[in-house]
Structure formats: structure tokens, C-alpha cells
Enzyme design. Structure first.
Site, short mmCIF file in Angstrom:
data_model
loop_
_atom_site.label_atom_id
_atom_site.label_comp_id
_atom_site.label_asym_id
_atom_site.label_seq_id
_atom_site.Cartn_x
_atom_site.Cartn_y
_atom_site.Cartn_z
N ARG A 102 0.82 -1.22 0.00
CA ARG A 102 0.00 0.00 0.00
C ARG A 102 0.85 1.26 0.00
O ARG A 102 0.39 2.32 -0.42
CB ARG A 102 -1.01 -0.04 1.15
CG ARG A 102 -2.10 -1.10 0.89
CD ARG A 102 -3.03 -1.30 2.06
NE ARG A 102 -2.38 -1.84 3.24
CZ ARG A 102 -2.19 -3.14 3.48
NH1 ARG A 102 -2.62 -4.04 2.62
NH2 ARG A 102 -1.60 -3.55 4.57
N GLU A 108 5.11 -9.68 13.28
CA GLU A 108 4.41 -10.18 14.46
C GLU A 108 4.22 -11.70 14.38
O GLU A 108 4.18 -12.38 15.38
CB GLU A 108 3.03 -9.51 14.59
CG GLU A 108 3.09 -8.07 15.03
CD GLU A 108 1.71 -7.49 15.17
OE1 GLU A 108 0.99 -7.91 16.10
OE2 GLU A 108 1.35 -6.63 14.35
#
Length: 176
Positions: A59, A96
Site C-alpha cells: 500500500r 508479528e
């Protein structure tokens, strides 16, 4: 009057249960929201010398391309491993939920060029840090980093500022 944050939708439990995904595609799809975000991301850099805008996959390409166009400078993508066709430099980083590798063409930025790093979301800062390390290996000078969203609880902003980098964000969301 709407803010950039008003154009961003939240999708619960994506990509994993307990995650509140902040979806910027609704911002991109709205012409007023998209223009507002671009204008606000550009504002801190009025009058500054910027040679290239660097967008982080994926993005960051959307915002970065629009910002590079407005600044009349070149755009450089930093991509996930295996997506760039030329000779690249690689940088591993932790996510993560695992590990990944970012790449940049080895001739994308020249030593001394002033670059602005763009992405949609700042969470832990791992992706941005990997991109910054690649740019520094090429000798670029990081003017600033700019994001639409910051998730302050995950510490990405503090991580980048501890590296000595300016961080600009348009809005913040609590939680993951």
C-alpha cells in the site's frame, strides 16, 4: 468535516482472531479522502529537498506514487523478496507472525540522495526499519518517514525515532 480517519474502516479478526485490521482501501476509493491524505502527507515537506519517494510494499506504493507525482520526483519500490527483476540488496526482518525479507534494486538510489519513506501503517516498525536499512546501505539520506496510520501501542514510532528518524502520521488507532 471528515478527517482521514473517518475514511478508514476496521475489519475485526483479520488476518487473525483478535486483530482489528485498519483497511485503507476505503480511503483510497474515495476521491476526497484520498486527496486529503495525499495533501496532508505532503504538507510537512513543503519547500524541502526530496530526490525520491520510497514506498514500502504494497500500500505504500499507492501513496508513494501519488506523493512522488506531486513532488515531481522519482518513485522507488521496496518489495518483498523475489518480486524485483534486477540485482537487489536484501534485508531480513521480523513480523508479528514470523519473518520476511525486503529487497531494493541496488541502483535505485544514489549515495547522498534525500528520500522520503512512505507506507500506510506503522505497527511494530519492522518493515519500515528494514526499508530504512536498505536505503542507508545505498547511502541515501532519510528525510522523513510518513504513514497514514500509527498503532502506538505496538511501538513502531518509538523504534524509528530511536534510530534517529522523523516520523509523521495522519491518525492513530488504539489496539492492534
Amino acid at each position: 468535516m471528515k478527517s482521514v480517519q473517518d475514511y478508514i474502516r476496521t475489519i475485526p479478526d483479520f488476518p487473525h482472531k483478535g486483530i482489528m485490521f485498519r483497511d485503507v482501501t476505503t480511503l483510497f476509493a474515495d476521491p476526497r479522502g484520498f486527496r486529503m491524505a495525499i495533501d496532508q502527507m505532503l504538507h510537512p515537506y513543503a519547500g524541502m529537498r526530496i530526490d525520491k519517494v520510497v514506498g514500502l510494499e504494497a500500500r505504500g506504493f499507492i501513496m508513494g506514487g501519488a506523493i512522488a507525482h506531486q513532488l515531481s520526483v522519482g518513485f522507488v519500490p521496496i518489495r518483498k523478496k523475489g518480486k524485483l527483476p534486477g540485482k537487489t540488496l536484501q534485508q531480513d526482518y521480523k513480523l508479528e507472525y514470523g519473518e520476511a525479507t525486503m529487497e531494493i534494486h541496488d541502483d535505485a538510489v544514489r549515495a547522498g540522495e534525500k528520500v522520503l519513506v512512505i507506507d500506510d501503517l506503522l505497527a511494530t516498525g519492522g518493515t519500515a526499519e528494514a526499508g530504512i536499512k536498505l536505503l542507508e546501505r545505498l547511502g541515501a539520506e532519510i528525510v522523513s518517514t510518513s504513514f497514514i496510520i500509527d498503532l502506538p501501542e505496538l511501538g513502531g514510532r518509538k523504534r524509528l525515532e530511536a534510530m534517529g528518524h522523523d516520523v509523521q502520521v495522519l491518525c492513530e488507532f488504539d489496539g492492534h
